[in-house]
Scaffold this motif. Structure first.
Motif, short mmCIF file in Angstrom:
data_model
loop_
_atom_site.label_atom_id
_atom_site.label_comp_id
_atom_site.label_asym_id
_atom_site.label_seq_id
_atom_site.Cartn_x
_atom_site.Cartn_y
_atom_site.Cartn_z
N THR A 147 11.56 0.58 -13.40
CA THR A 147 10.79 1.22 -12.06
C THR A 147 9.46 0.87 -12.30
O THR A 147 8.90 1.41 -13.49
CB THR A 147 10.97 2.74 -11.97
OG1 THR A 147 12.58 2.79 -11.82
CG2 THR A 147 10.46 3.33 -11.09
N ARG A 148 8.69 0.40 -11.47
CA ARG A 148 7.05 0.02 -11.68
C ARG A 148 6.38 0.69 -10.73
O ARG A 148 6.83 0.98 -9.55
CB ARG A 148 6.81 -1.41 -11.52
CG ARG A 148 5.71 -2.05 -11.85
CD ARG A 148 5.85 -3.41 -11.85
NE ARG A 148 5.34 -3.99 -10.77
CZ ARG A 148 5.40 -5.12 -10.18
NH1 ARG A 148 5.70 -6.07 -10.92
NH2 ARG A 148 4.87 -5.54 -8.69
N LYS A 149 5.34 1.51 -11.25
CA LYS A 149 4.28 2.08 -10.35
C LYS A 149 3.71 1.07 -9.81
O LYS A 149 2.88 0.22 -10.27
CB LYS A 149 3.54 3.16 -11.35
CG LYS A 149 4.60 4.22 -11.82
CD LYS A 149 3.79 5.20 -12.65
CE LYS A 149 4.45 6.01 -13.48
NZ LYS A 149 3.79 6.90 -14.29
N ARG A 150 3.40 1.45 -8.38
CA ARG A 150 2.60 0.37 -7.38
C ARG A 150 1.54 1.33 -6.87
O ARG A 150 1.83 2.49 -6.63
CB ARG A 150 3.34 -0.23 -6.81
CG ARG A 150 4.49 -1.20 -7.36
CD ARG A 150 5.43 -1.74 -6.26
NE ARG A 150 6.35 -2.43 -6.88
CZ ARG A 150 6.59 -3.59 -6.83
NH1 ARG A 150 5.82 -4.39 -6.24
NH2 ARG A 150 7.53 -4.38 -7.58
N SER A 151 0.52 0.70 -6.35
CA SER A 151 -0.43 1.44 -5.58
C SER A 151 -0.70 0.96 -4.16
O SER A 151 -0.13 -0.07 -3.70
CB SER A 151 -1.81 1.08 -6.31
OG SER A 151 -2.07 1.66 -7.58
N ILE A 152 -0.90 1.79 -3.18
CA ILE A 152 -1.00 1.66 -1.91
C ILE A 152 -2.13 2.55 -1.46
O ILE A 152 -2.33 3.52 -1.93
CB ILE A 152 0.23 1.82 -1.21
CG1 ILE A 152 0.09 1.15 0.34
CG2 ILE A 152 0.75 3.16 -1.28
CD1 ILE A 152 1.43 1.15 1.07
N ARG A 153 -2.82 1.73 -0.39
CA ARG A 153 -4.03 2.68 0.27
C ARG A 153 -3.73 2.96 1.72
O ARG A 153 -3.52 1.91 2.29
CB ARG A 153 -5.33 2.06 -0.01
CG ARG A 153 -6.41 3.02 0.64
CD ARG A 153 -7.75 2.41 -0.02
NE ARG A 153 -8.85 3.12 0.59
CZ ARG A 153 -9.32 4.06 -0.41
NH1 ARG A 153 -8.92 4.37 -1.52
NH2 ARG A 153 -10.50 4.69 0.15
N VAL A 154 -3.52 4.20 2.20
CA VAL A 154 -3.23 4.58 3.71
C VAL A 154 -4.46 5.39 4.33
O VAL A 154 -4.53 6.41 3.58
CB VAL A 154 -1.77 4.96 3.83
CG1 VAL A 154 -1.58 5.32 5.11
CG2 VAL A 154 -0.82 4.21 3.30
N ASP A 155 -4.70 5.02 5.33
CA ASP A 155 -5.97 5.60 5.77
C ASP A 155 -6.93 6.30 4.72
O ASP A 155 -7.33 7.59 4.86
CB ASP A 155 -5.31 7.01 6.81
CG ASP A 155 -4.65 6.27 7.83
OD1 ASP A 155 -4.96 5.18 8.34
OD2 ASP A 155 -3.70 7.15 8.40
N ASP A 156 -7.57 5.48 3.92
CA ASP A 156 -8.69 5.80 2.79
C ASP A 156 -8.03 6.86 1.85
O ASP A 156 -8.83 7.42 1.36
CB ASP A 156 -9.76 6.48 3.48
CG ASP A 156 -10.60 5.31 4.47
OD1 ASP A 156 -10.36 4.10 4.02
OD2 ASP A 156 -11.00 5.50 5.53
N VAL A 157 -6.50 6.94 1.89
CA VAL A 157 -5.91 7.69 0.70
C VAL A 157 -5.36 6.85 -0.22
O VAL A 157 -4.65 6.06 0.27
CB VAL A 157 -5.05 8.96 1.37
CG1 VAL A 157 -4.52 9.73 0.30
CG2 VAL A 157 -6.10 9.71 2.26
N ASP A 158 -5.48 7.10 -1.41
CA ASP A 158 -4.78 6.38 -2.37
C ASP A 158 -3.37 6.84 -2.92
O ASP A 158 -3.35 7.97 -3.07
CB ASP A 158 -5.65 6.13 -3.68
CG ASP A 158 -6.87 5.26 -3.66
OD1 ASP A 158 -6.49 4.27 -2.60
OD2 ASP A 158 -7.94 5.24 -4.00
#
Length: 96
Positions: free
Chosen positions: A4-15
């Motif tokens: 399991t790898r932690k990934r990042s995503i940004r949606v509507d200026d929220v991380d």
């Protein structure tokens, strides 16, 4: 899914951070949480996924025209995670 790898995503200026891990042979669990500690955003969604490596035999022996309707082999992508986040932020679906 070996690890399991932690990934990042940004949606509507929220991380957000997210992971995907196997739930059972036909599903994965996508977990999403807000990066900012002041956010109490947690999402867990069970998504259909038939791993092509584990289902190679059944996939290649199924009628080629039916593979897409019988097996859910689309990978878990940031686009899917974004859709899950947006759906969760929109609130519960009425009549469900």
């Amino acid at each position: 899914m070996a690890r399991t790898r932690k990934r990042s995503i940004r949606v509507d200026d929220v991380d957000y951070r997210w992971t995907a891990s196997r739930a059972d042979p036909g599903h994965v669990v996508v977990r999403v949480w807000g990066v900012d500690s002041s956010q109490d955003i947690r999402l867990e969604a069970r998504v259909a996924f038939d791993d092509p490596w584990r289902n190679y035999g059944p996939i290649i022996t199924t009628d080629p025209e039916r593979v897409a309707e019988v097996f859910a082999s689309d990978p878990i992508t940031p686009r899917l995670v974004e859709r899950l986040i947006r759906a969760a932020l929109a609130g519960p679906v009425s009549g469900a």
